[in-house]
Design a protein around this motif. Structure first.
Motif, PDB file in Angstrom:
ATOM      1  N   GLU A 135      92.156  48.312  47.747  1.00  0.00           N
ATOM      2  CA  GLU A 135      92.488  47.290  46.740  1.00  0.00           C
ATOM      3  C   GLU A 135      91.308  46.372  46.448  1.00  0.00           C
ATOM      4  N   ALA A 164      82.066  48.049  48.374  1.00  0.00           N
ATOM      5  CA  ALA A 164      81.419  47.163  47.389  1.00  0.00           C
ATOM      6  C   ALA A 164      80.802  45.944  48.053  1.00  0.00           C
ATOM      7  N   ASP A 196      83.002  41.002  52.052  1.00  0.00           N
ATOM      8  CA  ASP A 196      84.111  40.418  51.290  1.00  0.00           C
ATOM      9  C   ASP A 196      83.707  39.036  50.775  1.00  0.00           C
ATOM     10  N   MET A 204      83.522  35.060  52.239  1.00  0.00           N
ATOM     11  CA  MET A 204      82.236  34.343  52.425  1.00  0.00           C
ATOM     12  C   MET A 204      82.121  33.091  51.567  1.00  0.00           C
ATOM     13  N   LEU A 219      77.358  49.126  47.953  1.00  0.00           N
ATOM     14  CA  LEU A 219      76.664  47.904  47.515  1.00  0.00           C
ATOM     15  C   LEU A 219      76.603  46.883  48.645  1.00  0.00           C
ATOM     16  N   GLY A 220      75.562  46.078  48.636  1.00  0.00           N
ATOM     17  CA  GLY A 220      75.451  44.990  49.599  1.00  0.00           C
ATOM     18  C   GLY A 220      75.671  45.494  51.020  1.00  0.00           C
ATOM     19  N   GLY A 221      76.603  44.848  51.727  1.00  0.00           N
ATOM     20  CA  GLY A 221      76.909  45.269  53.093  1.00  0.00           C
ATOM     21  C   GLY A 221      77.336  46.725  53.176  1.00  0.00           C
ATOM     22  N   GLU A 243      74.179  48.555  53.215  1.00  0.00           N
ATOM     23  CA  GLU A 243      73.560  48.277  54.524  1.00  0.00           C
ATOM     24  C   GLU A 243      74.254  49.065  55.640  1.00  0.00           C
ATOM     25  N   PRO A 266      73.130  43.746  45.653  1.00  0.00           N
ATOM     26  CA  PRO A 266      73.278  42.698  44.628  1.00  0.00           C
ATOM     27  C   PRO A 266      73.380  41.282  45.177  1.00  0.00           C
ATOM     28  N   GLU A 267      73.120  41.104  46.477  1.00  0.00           N
ATOM     29  CA  GLU A 267      73.287  39.780  47.088  1.00  0.00           C
ATOM     30  C   GLU A 267      72.511  38.699  46.349  1.00  0.00           C
ATOM     31  N   PHE A 321      71.437  48.331  40.507  1.00  0.00           N
ATOM     32  CA  PHE A 321      72.001  49.520  41.162  1.00  0.00           C
ATOM     33  C   PHE A 321      71.129  50.735  40.810  1.00  0.00           C
TER      34      PHE A 321
HETATM   35  C1  HXC Z   1      85.679  40.988  47.643  1.00  0.00           C
HETATM   36  C2  HXC Z   1      85.753  42.553  45.969  1.00  0.00           C
HETATM   37  C3  HXC Z   1      84.412  42.918  46.219  1.00  0.00           C
HETATM   38  C4  HXC Z   1      83.721  42.224  47.262  1.00  0.00           C
HETATM   39  C5  HXC Z   1      85.149  44.119  44.601  1.00  0.00           C
HETATM   40  N1  HXC Z   1      86.178  43.326  44.961  1.00  0.00           N
HETATM   41  N2  HXC Z   1      84.067  43.884  45.332  1.00  0.00           N
HETATM   42  N3  HXC Z   1      86.376  41.606  46.673  1.00  0.00           N
HETATM   43  N4  HXC Z   1      84.397  41.273  47.945  1.00  0.00           N
HETATM   44  N5  HXC Z   1      82.464  42.515  47.607  1.00  0.00           N
HETATM   45  C6  HXC Z   1      87.508  43.293  44.383  1.00  0.00           C
HETATM   46  C7  HXC Z   1      87.541  42.622  43.025  1.00  0.00           C
HETATM   47  O1  HXC Z   1      87.575  41.217  43.138  1.00  0.00           O
HETATM   48  C8  HXC Z   1      88.786  43.210  42.428  1.00  0.00           C
HETATM   49  O2  HXC Z   1      89.912  42.537  42.951  1.00  0.00           O
HETATM   50  C9  HXC Z   1      88.827  44.617  42.989  1.00  0.00           C
HETATM   51  O3  HXC Z   1      87.978  44.596  44.146  1.00  0.00           O
HETATM   52  C10 HXC Z   1      88.274  45.638  42.005  1.00  0.00           C
HETATM   53  O4  HXC Z   1      86.974  45.204  41.605  1.00  0.00           O
HETATM   54  P1  HXC Z   1      86.523  45.056  40.070  1.00  0.00           P
HETATM   55  O5  HXC Z   1      85.385  44.113  40.033  1.00  0.00           O
HETATM   56  O6  HXC Z   1      87.691  44.772  39.201  1.00  0.00           O
HETATM   57  O7  HXC Z   1      86.043  46.561  39.786  1.00  0.00           O
HETATM   58  P2  HXC Z   1      84.939  47.027  38.734  1.00  0.00           P
HETATM   59  O8  HXC Z   1      85.068  46.276  37.428  1.00  0.00           O
HETATM   60  O9  HXC Z   1      85.057  48.512  38.704  1.00  0.00           O
HETATM   61  O10 HXC Z   1      83.541  46.600  39.360  1.00  0.00           O
HETATM   62  C11 HXC Z   1      83.118  47.208  40.553  1.00  0.00           C
HETATM   63  C12 HXC Z   1      81.931  46.422  41.135  1.00  0.00           C
HETATM   64  C13 HXC Z   1      82.299  44.915  41.253  1.00  0.00           C
HETATM   65  C14 HXC Z   1      80.687  46.591  40.249  1.00  0.00           C
HETATM   66  C15 HXC Z   1      81.625  47.040  42.506  1.00  0.00           C
HETATM   67  O11 HXC Z   1      83.569  44.811  41.945  1.00  0.00           O
HETATM   68  C16 HXC Z   1      81.306  44.096  42.009  1.00  0.00           C
HETATM   69  O12 HXC Z   1      80.235  43.739  41.495  1.00  0.00           O
HETATM   70  N6  HXC Z   1      81.637  43.761  43.268  1.00  0.00           N
HETATM   71  C17 HXC Z   1      80.806  42.887  44.102  1.00  0.00           C
HETATM   72  C18 HXC Z   1      79.556  43.627  44.558  1.00  0.00           C
HETATM   73  C19 HXC Z   1      78.682  42.716  45.378  1.00  0.00           C
HETATM   74  O13 HXC Z   1      78.164  41.682  44.917  1.00  0.00           O
HETATM   75  N7  HXC Z   1      78.457  43.068  46.649  1.00  0.00           N
HETATM   76  C20 HXC Z   1      77.655  42.292  47.591  1.00  0.00           C
HETATM   77  C21 HXC Z   1      78.535  41.336  48.388  1.00  0.00           C
HETATM   78  S1  HXC Z   1      77.590  40.290  49.438  1.00  0.00           S
HETATM   79  P3  HXC Z   1      91.086  42.013  41.976  1.00  0.00           P
HETATM   80  O14 HXC Z   1      91.977  41.214  42.865  1.00  0.00           O
HETATM   81  O15 HXC Z   1      90.441  41.255  40.878  1.00  0.00           O
HETATM   82  O16 HXC Z   1      91.732  43.306  41.507  1.00  0.00           O
HETATM   83  C22 HXC Z   1      77.239  41.246  50.766  1.00  0.00           C
HETATM   84  C23 HXC Z   1      76.461  40.552  51.872  1.00  0.00           C
HETATM   85  C24 HXC Z   1      76.287  41.424  53.086  1.00  0.00           C
HETATM   86  O17 HXC Z   1      77.543  42.387  50.820  1.00  0.00           O
HETATM   87  C25 HXC Z   1      75.623  40.685  54.199  1.00  0.00           C
HETATM   88  C26 HXC Z   1      76.513  39.825  55.023  1.00  0.00           C
HETATM   89  C27 HXC Z   1      77.401  40.524  56.017  1.00  0.00           C
END
Ligand code: HXC
Length: 259
Positions: free
Chosen positions: A23, A63, A66, A70, A108-110, A113, A132-133, A166
Motif C-alpha cells: 500500500e 520506494a 517511510d 521521518m 529508490l532511496g533506502g 540502498e 531522491p533524498e 532515476f
Molecule cells: C511513504 C510512500 C513512499 C515513501 C510512496 N509512498 N513512497 N509513503 N514513504 N517513501 C506512498 C504514497 O504516499 C502513496 O500513498 C502510495 O505509496 C503510492 O504512491 P504514489 O506516489 O501515489 O505512486 P506513484 O504516483 O506511482 O509514484 C511512485 C513514486 C513516488 C515515484 C515512487 O511514490 C515517490 O516519489 N515516492 C517517494 C520516493 C522517495 O523520495 N524515496 C526516498 C525516501 S527517503 P497514498 O496513501 O497516497 O496512496 C529515504 C532515506 C533513506 O529513502 C535513508 C534513511 C534510512
C-alpha cells in the motif's frame, strides 16, 4: 518465521525475503528494518539455507524509507535513535551466504540502498533506480553515499545523489549498479537459478570468498591480500577442498558437504 512487514519463505535451501507493504510501495519503516535484521540473523544461523533472495515482489522493490515516519523527526531523534537501517543492513551485508536482490519497479532511496547490501543485483527490465533524498532536503543516509561510490565510482554516484534523478535498468546495467537485466517475467526464475548455482558450490569457500571481498574492500591492498591468503589457507582444512580437487582429478562433478 512470521513477520508483519516481510514474508520469509524457504524452498530447497533458498530463502526468499519479500518486502510486504504494497500500500506504500514497500516503504521501509523501522519495523521493516527490525524485521529484516531479525530474518537475516535467523537465516544466517540456519545451515540448511544456502542462499538468500531479497525482493519486493513483481511490482515494486521499495520506494525508500517511510517519509511519513521521518517527516516529524528532529535531529536529536535521528542522532540518538537506534539507526535501524544501519543495524539491519550490517546484518544483511555480513550474512555468511550469498544474497541476491531481485528488483522489479522502483528501487529508490533506502530501497536502492538496500539493494547495495546484496552481493548481486538482478533487475527486471521495468526496474528504476534512484536516490531522491536530495529532493527531500536530506541525503542518502542508509549507505548510499558510501556503498554506491564504491560500487560504481564517485563520479556517477555523485551525479545520482546530487540530482535525485532515476535511471532505468539498462543504464543501471551500463554503470555497474546491477549485474544483469532480464525480462520482468523471468526475474524470479533468474534469481533462483543464480541462487541455486551459488548454493551448489562449497558453502565454506563461498562464505570466506564473500568475507575476503567485503573485508578486503575496507583495507588497503596489502592488508587485503594478506587477509585473502588467510582465508585461502583456511580452506585447505576443509573436506570440501579435498573433495573439490579429488573430483577434478577424477573428472567428475564435486559433491560439496559444507565441511
Ligand atoms: C511513504 C510512500 C513512499 C515513501 C510512496 N509512498 N513512497 N509513503 N514513504 N517513501 C506512498 C504514497 O504516499 C502513496 O500513498 C502510495 O505509496 C503510492 O504512491 P504514489 O506516489 O501515489 O505512486 P506513484 O504516483 O506511482 O509514484 C511512485 C513514486 C513516488 C515515484 C515512487 O511514490 C515517490 O516519489 N515516492 C517517494 C520516493 C522517495 O523520495 N524515496 C526516498 C525516501 S527517503 P497514498 O496513501 O497516497 O496512496 C529515504 C532515506 C533513506 O529513502 C535513508 C534513511 C534510512
Amino acid at each position: 518465521m512470521t513477520f508483519q512487514t516481510i514474508i520469509v519463505e524457504i524452498e530447497e535451501g533458498i530463502a526468499t525475503i519479500t518486502l510486504n507493504r504494497p500500500e506504500v510501495l514497500n516503504a521501509l519503516n523501522d519495523q521493516v528494518f527490525k524485521e529484516l535484521g531479525e530474518a537475516a540473523a535467523a537465516l544466517s544461523a540456519d545451515n540448511s539455507v544456502r542462499a538468500v533472495i531479497i525482493t519486493g515482489g513483481n511490482k515494486v522493490f521499495a520506494a525508500g524509507a517511510d517519509i511519513s515516519q521521518m517527516a516529524s523527526s528532529t535531529a536529536v531523534d535521528v542522532a540518538t535513535g537506534d539507526n535501524a537501517s544501519y543495524r539491519a543492513f550490517q546484518i544483511l551485508e555480513t550474512m555468511p551466504k550469498p544474497v541476491i536482490a531481485a528488483i522489479a519497479g522502483y528501487a529508490l532511496g533506502g530501497g536502492c540502498e538496500l539493494t547495495l547490501v546484496a552481493d548481486v543485483r538482478i533487475a527486471a527490465d521495468n526496474a528504476q533506480f534512484g536516490l531522491p533524498e536530495i529532493k527531500l532536503g536530506i541525503l542518502p543516509g542508509a549507505g548510499g553515499t558510501q556503498r554506491l561510490p564504491r560500487l560504481i565510482g564517485a563520479g556517477k554516484a555523485k551525479e545520482l545523489i546530487f540530482s535525485g534523478d532515476f535511471i532505468k535498468a539498462d543504464e543501471a546495467l551500463s554503470v555497474g549498479l546491477v549485474n544483469k537485466v532480464v525480462p520482468a517475467e523471468e526475474l524470479f526464475a533468474e534469481a533462483r537459478m543464480m541462487a541455486k548455482r551459488f548454493a551448489s558450490r562449497g558453502a565454506i569457500a563461498l562464505q570466506l570468498a564473500k568475507s575476503a571481498v567485503n573485508e578486503g574492500l575496507r583495507m588497503d591492498l596489502e592488508a587485503g591480500l594478506q587477509y585473502e591468503h588467510k582465508c585461502f589457507s583456511l580452506l585447505f582444512a576443509t573436506e570440501d577442498q579435498k573433495e573439490g580437487m579429488r573430483a577434478f582429478l577424477e573428472k567428475r562433478p564435486a559433491k560439496f558437504q559444507g565441511k
